[in-house]
Design an enzyme around this catalytic site. Structure first.
Site, PDB file in Angstrom:
ATOM      1  N   HIS A   1       2.489  13.843   0.063  1.00  0.00           N
ATOM      2  CA  HIS A   1       2.301  12.673   0.932  1.00  0.00           C
ATOM      3  C   HIS A   1       1.992  13.135   2.361  1.00  0.00           C
ATOM      4  CE1 HIS A   1       3.468   9.018   3.067  1.00  0.00           C
ATOM      5  NE2 HIS A   1       3.992   8.435   2.013  1.00  0.00           N
TER       6      HIS A   1
ATOM      7  N   GLU B   1      -2.934  11.127   0.959  1.00  0.00           N
ATOM      8  CA  GLU B   1      -1.972  11.635  -0.013  1.00  0.00           C
ATOM      9  C   GLU B   1      -2.649  12.003  -1.328  1.00  0.00           C
ATOM     10  OE1 GLU B   1       1.283   8.769  -0.218  1.00  0.00           O
ATOM     11  OE2 GLU B   1       0.625   7.978   1.716  1.00  0.00           O
TER      12      GLU B   1
HETATM   13  C1  BG6 Z   1       3.024   5.287   1.221  1.00  0.00           C
HETATM   14  C2  BG6 Z   1       3.110   4.017   0.439  1.00  0.00           C
HETATM   15  O1  BG6 Z   1       2.642   6.317   0.391  1.00  0.00           O
HETATM   16  O2  BG6 Z   1       4.298   5.591   1.758  1.00  0.00           O
HETATM   17  C3  BG6 Z   1       3.584   2.916   1.361  1.00  0.00           C
HETATM   18  O3  BG6 Z   1       1.856   3.702  -0.136  1.00  0.00           O
HETATM   19  C4  BG6 Z   1       4.907   3.288   1.991  1.00  0.00           C
HETATM   20  O4  BG6 Z   1       3.703   1.700   0.631  1.00  0.00           O
HETATM   21  C5  BG6 Z   1       4.766   4.627   2.671  1.00  0.00           C
HETATM   22  O5  BG6 Z   1       5.280   2.298   2.929  1.00  0.00           O
HETATM   23  C6  BG6 Z   1       6.055   5.145   3.309  1.00  0.00           C
HETATM   24  O6  BG6 Z   1       7.081   5.130   2.384  1.00  0.00           O
HETATM   25  P1  BG6 Z   1       8.529   5.518   2.822  1.00  0.00           P
HETATM   26  O7  BG6 Z   1       9.406   5.323   1.627  1.00  0.00           O
HETATM   27  O8  BG6 Z   1       8.479   6.962   3.244  1.00  0.00           O
HETATM   28  O9  BG6 Z   1       8.905   4.630   3.973  1.00  0.00           O
END
Ligand code: BG6
Length: 296
Positions: free
Chosen positions: A163, A267
């Site tokens: 990510h 990502e």
């Molecule tokens: C992204 C998702 O990969 O991560 C989003 O597609 C999400 O929907 C974002 O809000 C952040 O996620 P988190 O759990 O780290 O707040």
């Protein structure tokens, strides 16, 4: 057992007392936490700006995700289907990993491998039985590989993502190429499926898109920081593009209200239609490679 680390790599405690490997070689500087196998910094020597974005409001605590860098999402992406109380993006990013290998390769690249196996703690959240290896090769380019092994008796179906949060001058001025024509799930529009019509993609509102069935290299052109970044991949059929914009940034306690213009997530993933199923003993590797060049 104390780690035998090569010159240029040190182990200390970062914020929150979390163990952290710091790399300072002729090729780059970098920082990786054992918590989540979380790469928080990578900057080639020739590059004037950090490549990865980190939030000033990130938490650094056991059991919580770090905001920025490269969270490793596994074995689900986003909320767990049928279990909204389960941790978002799975257990890997909130688990303590173990150092397996740290070395400087002949060309000066620092290679760091960490492992995580399912145990009583992960099985309190998910019955999946797995062994993960995450390897980051840190040099003038960054390459990351996540290998999943099914350690259970039956099939293992999982989602995963590297990510990556990328630092940008101003997200409103960047262009993202490589996804034209791909079908995406629009998480900001009730999961509607759409075909990408824009090339390059520009960001002018909250953007949360899961592109399916694409193995394409994504190119980010960032006039603000005067650079072009390429994210190439293998073993991955999904790509996510995310920027929370104004309201969602305000709603996230570990994300500064004014930080959203400075980042975009690109990502490398397998999720939704592109979830992976492995038979007992099966292994799967997904890689992401990032390189940076100055705009001419
Ligand atoms: C992204 C998702 O990969 O991560 C989003 O597609 C999400 O929907 C974002 O809000 C952040 O996620 P988190 O759990 O780290 O707040």
């Amino acid at each position: 057992m104390p780690l035998d680390l090569p010159a240029g790599i040190t182990l200390d405690e970062g914020p929150g007392g979390l163990p952290r490997l710091t790399v300072a070689t002729d090729l780059c500087t970098a920082e990786m936490y054992l918590h989540g196998a979380h790469l928080c910094r990578w900057q080639p020597r020739a590059e004037p700006h950090p490549v990865l974005w980190m939030s000033r409001s990130s938490r650094f605590e056991a059991g919580a995700p770090i905001r920025g860098g490269v969270p490793v999402c596994f074995p689900w992406f986003g909320p767990k289907a049928g279990d909204p109380a389960a941790p978002a993006h799975g257990v890997a990013r909130i688990s303590p990993w173990t150092v397996d290998r740290v070395e400087i390769e002949p060309d000066g690249t620092a290679a760091v491998s960490l492992t995580l196996a399912s145990d009583a703690r992960t099985q309190a959240v998910t019955p999946d039985q797995f062994a993960l290896t995450f390897t980051a090769r840190l040099g003038g380019t960054l390459s990351m590989a996540l290998t999943v092994e099914n350690r259970g008796q039956g099939p293992l179906t999982f989602e995963e993502a590297l990510h990556s949060y990328v630092a940008v001058g101003d997200v409103r001025t960047v262009g993202v190429d490589g996804l034209a024509g791909a079908t995406f799930i629009d998480k900001t529009d009730a999961m509607a499926r759409k075909a990408e019509a824009e090339a390059p993609i520009t960001i002018a509102a909250e953007t949360d898109r899961l592109y399916l069935n694409t193995s394409a290299t994504v190119t980010l052109t960032d006039p603000g920081l005067g650079r072009r970044l390429r994210v190439a991949k293998s073993g991955s059929l999904a790509t996510v593009i995310w920027n929370p914009w104004i309201a969602k940034s305000r709603a996230m306690p570990d994300f500064g209200d004014d930080e959203w213009p400075g980042m975009i997530c690109i990502e490398t993933a397998n999720a939704a239609d592109n979830a992976v199923t492995l038979g007992p003993g099966g292994r799967h590797t997904m890689t992401a490679m990032i390189d940076v060049s100055r705009l001419g």
